[in-house]
Design a protein around this motif. Structure first.
Motif, PDB file in Angstrom:
ATOM      1  N   ASN A 193       1.024  -0.980  -0.003  1.00 38.66           N
ATOM      2  CA  ASN A 193      -0.068  -0.487   0.049  1.00 38.66           C
ATOM      3  C   ASN A 193       1.123   1.169  -0.059  1.00 38.66           C
ATOM      4  O   ASN A 193       0.125   2.252   0.030  1.00 38.66           O
ATOM      5  N   CYS A 241      -0.236   5.029   0.196  1.00 39.47           N
ATOM      6  CA  CYS A 241      -1.679   5.808  -0.305  1.00 39.47           C
ATOM      7  C   CYS A 241      -1.689   6.809   0.399  1.00 39.47           C
ATOM      8  O   CYS A 241      -1.210   7.658   1.172  1.00 39.47           O
ATOM      9  N   PHE A 243       0.586  -1.110  -4.455  1.00 40.14           N
ATOM     10  CA  PHE A 243       0.647   0.628  -4.558  1.00 40.14           C
ATOM     11  C   PHE A 243      -0.441   0.818  -3.807  1.00 40.14           C
ATOM     12  O   PHE A 243      -1.289   0.675  -4.601  1.00 40.14           O
ATOM     13  N   ALA A 244      -1.101   2.018  -3.722  1.00 42.22           N
ATOM     14  CA  ALA A 244      -1.863   2.937  -3.573  1.00 42.22           C
ATOM     15  C   ALA A 244      -2.470   2.868  -4.927  1.00 42.22           C
ATOM     16  O   ALA A 244      -1.826   3.421  -5.559  1.00 42.22           O
ATOM     17  N   ARG A 245      -3.865   3.201  -4.518  1.00 39.80           N
ATOM     18  CA  ARG A 245      -3.793   3.190  -6.359  1.00 39.80           C
ATOM     19  C   ARG A 245      -3.728   4.431  -7.333  1.00 39.80           C
ATOM     20  O   ARG A 245      -3.685   4.854  -8.663  1.00 39.80           O
ATOM     21  N   VAL A 291      -6.654  -1.186   6.222  1.00 38.95           N
ATOM     22  CA  VAL A 291      -5.872   0.162   5.112  1.00 38.95           C
ATOM     23  C   VAL A 291      -5.915   0.015   3.512  1.00 38.95           C
ATOM     24  O   VAL A 291      -6.396   0.393   2.612  1.00 38.95           O
ATOM     25  N   ASP A 292      -6.110  -1.010   3.099  1.00 39.93           N
ATOM     26  CA  ASP A 292      -5.510  -2.250   2.029  1.00 39.93           C
ATOM     27  C   ASP A 292      -6.822  -2.710   1.095  1.00 39.93           C
ATOM     28  O   ASP A 292      -6.486  -3.516   0.387  1.00 39.93           O
ATOM     29  N   LEU A 320      -7.846  -2.265  -1.910  1.00 43.21           N
ATOM     30  CA  LEU A 320      -7.236  -2.113  -2.738  1.00 43.21           C
ATOM     31  C   LEU A 320      -7.427  -2.175  -4.413  1.00 43.21           C
ATOM     32  O   LEU A 320      -7.931  -3.214  -4.581  1.00 43.21           O
ATOM     33  N   TYR A 321      -7.555  -0.961  -5.551  1.00 41.90           N
ATOM     34  CA  TYR A 321      -8.018  -0.869  -6.579  1.00 41.90           C
ATOM     35  C   TYR A 321      -9.496  -1.159  -6.803  1.00 41.90           C
ATOM     36  O   TYR A 321     -10.367  -1.390  -7.882  1.00 41.90           O
ATOM     37  N   ILE A 381     -11.681   5.428   0.421  1.00 39.83           N
ATOM     38  CA  ILE A 381     -10.608   5.542   0.107  1.00 39.83           C
ATOM     39  C   ILE A 381      -9.320   4.732   1.127  1.00 39.83           C
ATOM     40  O   ILE A 381      -8.297   4.868   1.024  1.00 39.83           O
ATOM     41  N   GLY A 430      -8.034   1.591   0.940  1.00 42.48           N
ATOM     42  CA  GLY A 430      -8.089   1.587  -0.692  1.00 42.48           C
ATOM     43  C   GLY A 430      -8.536   1.036  -1.387  1.00 42.48           C
ATOM     44  O   GLY A 430      -8.088   1.202  -3.152  1.00 42.48           O
ATOM     45  N   ALA A 431     -10.347   1.881  -1.472  1.00 43.87           N
ATOM     46  CA  ALA A 431     -11.045   1.100  -2.424  1.00 43.87           C
ATOM     47  C   ALA A 431     -10.532   2.367  -3.206  1.00 43.87           C
ATOM     48  O   ALA A 431      -9.882   3.704  -3.955  1.00 43.87           O
ATOM     49  N   ARG A 459      -8.242  11.729   8.309  1.00 45.85           N
ATOM     50  CA  ARG A 459      -7.160  10.595   8.138  1.00 45.85           C
ATOM     51  C   ARG A 459      -6.394  11.210  10.072  1.00 45.85           C
ATOM     52  O   ARG A 459      -6.382  12.417  10.413  1.00 45.85           O
ATOM     53  N   PHE A 484      -3.332   9.838  10.054  1.00 42.50           N
ATOM     54  CA  PHE A 484      -1.774   9.587   9.748  1.00 42.50           C
ATOM     55  C   PHE A 484      -0.449  10.168  10.537  1.00 42.50           C
ATOM     56  O   PHE A 484      -0.835  11.551  10.914  1.00 42.50           O
TER      57      PHE A 484
END
Ligand code: SF4
Lengths: 167, 419
Positions: free
Chosen positions: A64, A67, A91-93, B188-189, B192-193, B219, B222-223, B383, B385
């Motif tokens: 990821n 992100c 990788f984050a998209r 969080v992933d 993903l995609y 998101i 990870g979407a 977030r 982070f």
């Protein structure tokens, strides 16, 4: 396509879920000047990264990578820091998309990500999708680029590609 | 072939009868969005290439919300770049201060995003509009430049994960808690995609503000996008806002999903996500007692009128604890006015909170509430982070408005039941 040259450099290994705030903190987003951004590249993940990295070096992430926000400042900062490419297990998209649109080479390989430590000397063959860890004498395969991505790269990125289309 | 709602919207905008996962398509966008951080880069690309006109001046939205009102000289320059571009290219939907709100609250409010739309925005939380039954996703500035020039963008058709929520929500529990809980389960992933589709009887009766909060944070798993099938609640919301036709799509009965997760919503407690990832969510009981320095109620996740009402309901008759700063940020000028008219400002001011003009502000550590080293905040943002709200050694705990307001009163993380 013209023959792509190899990327060679020292690995800088980061962990999982390295977010765009770690790659380029939002407090520096009042500029999009590459050189200024490069000076803060990876600052919140490793405050000394800037003084240690040399041209051609390779960032290696876990899962990821990239992100968080959609800021293109992240790939810009990495490119301007003269990092030659980024390898990660995933990788984050949006980061994945931005990197392609802007011409920062990235390679997805969980095996390579697991088999590389900071300081290892690496060599990446983008055409073949092969990552060599010269220090440890091992080789990894990366996901090959889908054909559309090759098209994008051959056109010189998204904008030249679209300009060709609309004209 | 049976398709998901996401696949159907993509196919329709690419002029195709059907699409399959993994296929890369070029599709027409209904709206392209940029803000004061991402648009300047896209604008520079257009200027450098000598582009004279955009694909459609009515289908571009430019919102200076991140560092506006201009926080310093550099951000003033960025906002000016947008303003001049909007003037030179005659962009219809440019929002100057006074009309400007946080983009993902503003565009649905103005009826600029409608069910069935395909929207790209140079901002990761563009996925918010899935709550209206649109396909919307965050892109980078180069994609925005491309969309402004050509009206098109490329997409890799995603697979989907279905989330089915059943049961009645507990008191104070809302969309924010459902999404924090979900991200806590899948990580969080975890998406993903892929596309996250929220369904089930709980969602069927979920108000639009909560749906927007849920899709907003897709998101954070990870979407590519989050989406909810449009229904009566959606139509009620767009009524009076929409000034053009729209289409209601829904997934085919036989559509395929990578995964299906079923959650009993009646068992989901108020949630708090611990630093430094949204996936670190736990029931509020496990966070109780963590001392705090600041509370922020606002952002594109929870800065809507319903969120301010909830915070006001908890705060009424109470004061913010000594040593705690509370900042309330209505997401748009309309929300600001409505909150004022409803008397919510009086509650906030009596409690000792400050009320900010609409802005992203502290959500991304921009301005209007930055944290010092070692400080801790509870925020209704999306977030947490490292360094997100200020110093790299500060901490952000994510929650919904009820927990945020209760925590402000107690001075440490708390549930409204604790008051
Ligand atoms: S409120 Fe926060 S998450 Fe939302 S658009 Fe602004 S900075 Fe981004």
């Amino acid at each position: 396509m013209t023959k792509q040259s190899l990327y060679k450099g020292k690995a800088w290994r980061f962990g999982d879920d390295i977010d765009t705030d770690a790659i380029i903190p939002a407090r520096y987003l009042t500029t999009s000047d590459p050189d200024e951004l490069a000076g803060h590249c990876m600052e919140d993940a490793d405050p000394d990264f800037q003084s240690k990295v040399s041209a051609g070096d390779i960032i290696v992430g876990g899962k990821n990578f990239g992100c968080g926000s959609s800021r293109e400042h992240a790939p810009i900062a990495i490119k301007a820091a003269k990092v030659s490419c980024v390898i990660a297990s995933s990788f984050a998209r949006i980061f994945y998309r931005n990197a392609f649109n802007m011409g920062l080479p990235i390679f997805e390989s969980p095996e390579a990500s697991a088999g590389i430590r900071t300081g290892d000397e690496l060599e990446v063959d983008p055409a073949e999708g092969i990552i060599r860890n010269l220090t440890r004498g091992v080789e990894f395969r990366a996901e090959p680029y889908p054909p559309f991505m090759v098209d994008l790269i051959q056109s010189g990125g998204l904008i030249p590609y679209l300009l060709k289309e609309v004209s | 072939m049976a398709m998901t709602i996401t696949q159907k919207i993509l196919a329709a905008h690419a002029g195709l009868d059907s699409v399959h996962p993994g296929e890369i398509i070029m599709a027409e966008v209904d709206l392209a969005l940029g803000n004061d951080i991402t648009a300047p880069i896209a604008i520079s690309i257009l200027r450098e290439k000598g582009i004279q006109r955009v694909f459609d001046r009515d289908r571009i939205a430019l919102v200076p919300d991140h560092f506006a009102p201009n926080k310093d000289i550099a951000s003033a320059e960025q906002c000016r770049q947008m303003r001049e571009f909007a003037r030179d290219f005659d962009i219809t939907h440019y929002f100057e201060l006074g009309e400007m709100g946080i983009e993902h609250a503003l565009l649905p409010e103005k009826g600029l995003v409608l069910p069935g739309d395909l929207v790209v925005g140079a901002d990761s939380h563009t996925c918010t509009y899935g709550a209206l039954g649109a396909f919307s996703m965050g892109v980078g500035s180069t994609d925005l430049a491309g969309a402004m020039i050509s009206g098109k963008a490329w997409f890799k058709v995603p697979t989907s994960i279905k989330f089915v929520f059943s049961g009645k929500l507990r008191p104070w529990v809302g969309g924010k808690d459902l999404i924090l809980y979900t991200i806590g389960r899948i990580g969080v992933d975890g998406a993903l995609y892929r596309s996250m589709e929220f369904t089930g009887e709980t969602i069927d009766s979920l108000p639009m503000a909560d749906r927007l909060a849920m899709c907003n944070m897709a998101i954070e798993a990870g979407a590519k996008n989050g989406i909810i099938t449009p229904d009566g609640i959606t139509e009620e919301y767009v009524k009076g806002r929409a000034s053009r036709e729209y289409t209601l799509y829904s997934s085919d009965p036989g559509a395929r999903y990578d995964e299906v997760h079923e959650y009993d919503a009646s068992a989901i407690d108020l949630q708090v996500a611990f630093p430094h990832l949204p996936e670190n969510s736990r029931p509020v009981g496990e966070a109780r007692g963590v001392s705090i320095d600041q509370v922020v109620v606002g952002s594109c996740t929870n800065g809507r009128l319903e969120d301010l009402r909830q915070a006001g309901e908890v705060l009424r008759g109470h004061r913010v604890a000594r040593g705690v700063r509370m900042i309330v940020i209505p997401a748009t000028p309309l929300i600001y006015r409505q909150a004022m008219d409803e008397g919510l400002f009086e509650i906030f001011l009596d409690a000792g909170a400050v009320i900010s003009t609409p802005t992203c502000g502290p959500c991304l550590g921009g301005h209007m509430g930055i944290l010092a080293e070692g400080e801790r905040a509870v925020a209704t943002t999306n977030r947490n982070f490292v360094g997100r709200m200020g110093h790299p050694k500060s901490e952000v705990y994510l929650s919904g408005p009820a927990v945020a307001a209760a925590s402000a009163v107690v001075g440490s993380i708390a549930s409204p039941e604790d008051l």
